[in-house]
Write a protein that holds these residues in place. Sequence first.
Motif, PDB file in Angstrom:
ATOM      1  N   GLU A  53      68.663  85.624  34.858  1.00 23.57           N
ATOM      2  CA  GLU A  53      68.562  84.499  35.787  1.00 23.57           C
ATOM      3  C   GLU A  53      67.115  84.094  36.046  1.00 23.57           C
ATOM      4  O   GLU A  53      66.820  82.912  36.219  1.00 23.57           O
ATOM      5  CB  GLU A  53      69.238  84.854  37.121  1.00 23.57           C
ATOM      6  N   THR A  54      66.198  85.073  36.108  1.00 26.47           N
ATOM      7  CA  THR A  54      64.796  84.770  36.444  1.00 26.47           C
ATOM      8  C   THR A  54      63.859  85.372  35.398  1.00 26.47           C
ATOM      9  O   THR A  54      64.235  86.279  34.645  1.00 26.47           O
ATOM     10  CB  THR A  54      64.426  85.330  37.828  1.00 26.47           C
ATOM     11  N   ALA A  69      64.499  80.246  35.345  1.00 29.51           N
ATOM     12  CA  ALA A  69      65.545  79.617  36.165  1.00 29.51           C
ATOM     13  C   ALA A  69      65.481  78.088  36.039  1.00 29.51           C
ATOM     14  O   ALA A  69      66.507  77.402  35.910  1.00 29.51           O
ATOM     15  CB  ALA A  69      65.396  80.038  37.622  1.00 29.51           C
ATOM     16  N   TRP A 104      66.865  76.998  32.604  1.00 24.50           N
ATOM     17  CA  TRP A 104      68.341  76.964  32.522  1.00 24.50           C
ATOM     18  C   TRP A 104      68.886  75.695  33.183  1.00 24.50           C
ATOM     19  O   TRP A 104      69.833  75.086  32.677  1.00 24.50           O
ATOM     20  CB  TRP A 104      68.944  78.182  33.207  1.00 24.50           C
ATOM     21  N   LEU A 134      74.100  81.486  32.269  1.00 20.93           N
ATOM     22  CA  LEU A 134      73.940  82.562  33.236  1.00 20.93           C
ATOM     23  C   LEU A 134      75.144  83.497  33.271  1.00 20.93           C
ATOM     24  O   LEU A 134      75.018  84.658  33.669  1.00 20.93           O
ATOM     25  CB  LEU A 134      73.675  81.991  34.623  1.00 20.93           C
TER      26      LEU A 134
END
Length: 638
Positions: A563-564, A594, A597, A622
């Motif tokens: 995610e990060t 992030a 995405w 994700l």
Amino acid sequence: PASGRDALERAACDQVCGALSETDGDILVFLPGGREIRRAHRLLEGRVAHTVSLHPLYGDLPRDRQQAALAPAPKGGRKVILASPIAETSLTIDGVRTVIDSGLRRAPRFDPRSGMGRLETVRISRASADQRSGRAGRQGPGLCVRLWDAASHRARPPQDTPEILESDLTALALELAVWGASADRLAWLDPPPAGALAQARALLGQLGALDAAGRTTPLGRRMSDLGVHPRLAHMVLSAPPGDGATAAALATLLSERDVLAPGTRDADLRRRIAVLDGVRDHRGDPDTVRRHRTAARDLRRRLGAANDGLRPERTGPLLALAYPDRIAQTLGNGHFRLANGGAAFLDPEDPLANAAMLSVAHLDGDRTRARILLAAPLAEPDFDAVVGDQVEVIDHVGWDQRQRAVRATARRAFGGLVLAERPLSTPADADVVAAMLDGIRKLGLSALPWTVATRDLQARTAFLRTLDASAPPMPDLSDETLMARLDGWLAPFLNGIRRADQLSRLDLATALEAQLDWDQQQRLRSEAPTHITVPSGARHRLDYAVDGGPALDVRMQEIFGWETTPTVASGRIPVLLRLLSPARRPLQVTRDLAGFWRTGYPQVRAEMRGRYPKHFWPEDPLTAPPTRRTRPPLKSGR
């Protein structure tokens, strides 16, 4: 002025021709030395009227030609005198109304490190320029033409450098020793340079004029009484029986003007001795020869030496008594190594160019490249007789760049000359390591067995050095610092290595890691890891050789679910993600995963689905499973 080797002479000659047409009276031209004077003379021949006579004037000229230059011009004629700085003195030359000044002079420069002197062409001072211009106004109004501009004139030194600061101080050092005086306790207008004085004392010690405590020996006192340079005094006082007359002749030859005419000289001093002995030579100047013979006779009588005849073949061994530090050994093709560690050369056409060994009297140049001006051959038996007791046997361990290996030999050496050598079977380990370090300095750090891991270690350490972090500080492992500190970090790991091709055995990683203490190593592992595990389970290398922090090259399918952006340095520095296509071509570079995405991935997905239809391009990266395959495996039960 015109360009080229004779630009100065051409500029001076142009001014002479202009002055001949625009002024009256004789013309005095100041040039640096005999070489420039001869060139200017050739250039002016044919350019001046037959009523204008050309006269050179410099120290090496025969006396009758010097007197002709100083004599008044014939009635109805004019005179151009091409002079060295010899005419700068209080001498008045009748009839001179114009001075043309090159602004240059030849000045002696003594190098105390090599014990050698040389002549340099230098700019004259403002005081000397004023002195020269005054030659034009001694008997009436005159004109001075300077071959430099006003700005250059202001930049010249006000006075010439005092001679004591640039001269050979051997005679001064001997005089001080005879009087028991210390140079630092005397009141000098200009104190003698400490380096030149120390070199002079060292030479006097080698000549036997001073003892180990710096006191004058009986030989040193006799040398001082002779009134010639200490080198020459040592030669005439130490000459073997039968060589007294030859030594006295050599001393006068080396103290006065050359007996051979300029432009016709080779370096062989034996020919000068032969000329003094009566051998006819068209190059010899009769007046100079007579003066030398008279001076040599006077010196021989002061010494109480017999008139045993001149022996030109003894020139080499006698010179070695005066100049042991200038004994030269051939390197081939006219190049020589000097006992004082310097290098010298002769023109390949010179008769002495192929001699195996020379005794050198005069050189012109610096320690790295000096021209031999006067010398004589030195046979091996004569070398042994003169300085054989000073020959040493020295174990030498050094780097041989041609063989790319350490070379260990036992050498018979005299100063910087290697007379013979044999292999040394058991050199000291410390000497071998020192020689290997010297070899690595010559080969460069690229000779070490670098790997991706060792270069990464350098880069990781450099990365942590850039951070505003508290202790422990990290060492500098850059190439520049490693090379500068080679002895400290590499020497302990070179035991048993004697050749460049053996460096592959070197454990370079351990040598570099040894520069970090335990705390630094722990910080390096935790804050600058070598690899990072991505969601696909694979471990990928971090590249620290980028500005701003490490980078990670990874295919996009392997980081689905991340995610990060991952970080290093305890979360302070985000990793630069270089996201790749299935073919490992770059798709995106980001430190904000992030954000990518959300905004970048939809466009990348739309483009890549058509280009790589067999690969996995989910709508929601994700929640999609990461994969190293074309598509993720199906879960069981489906």
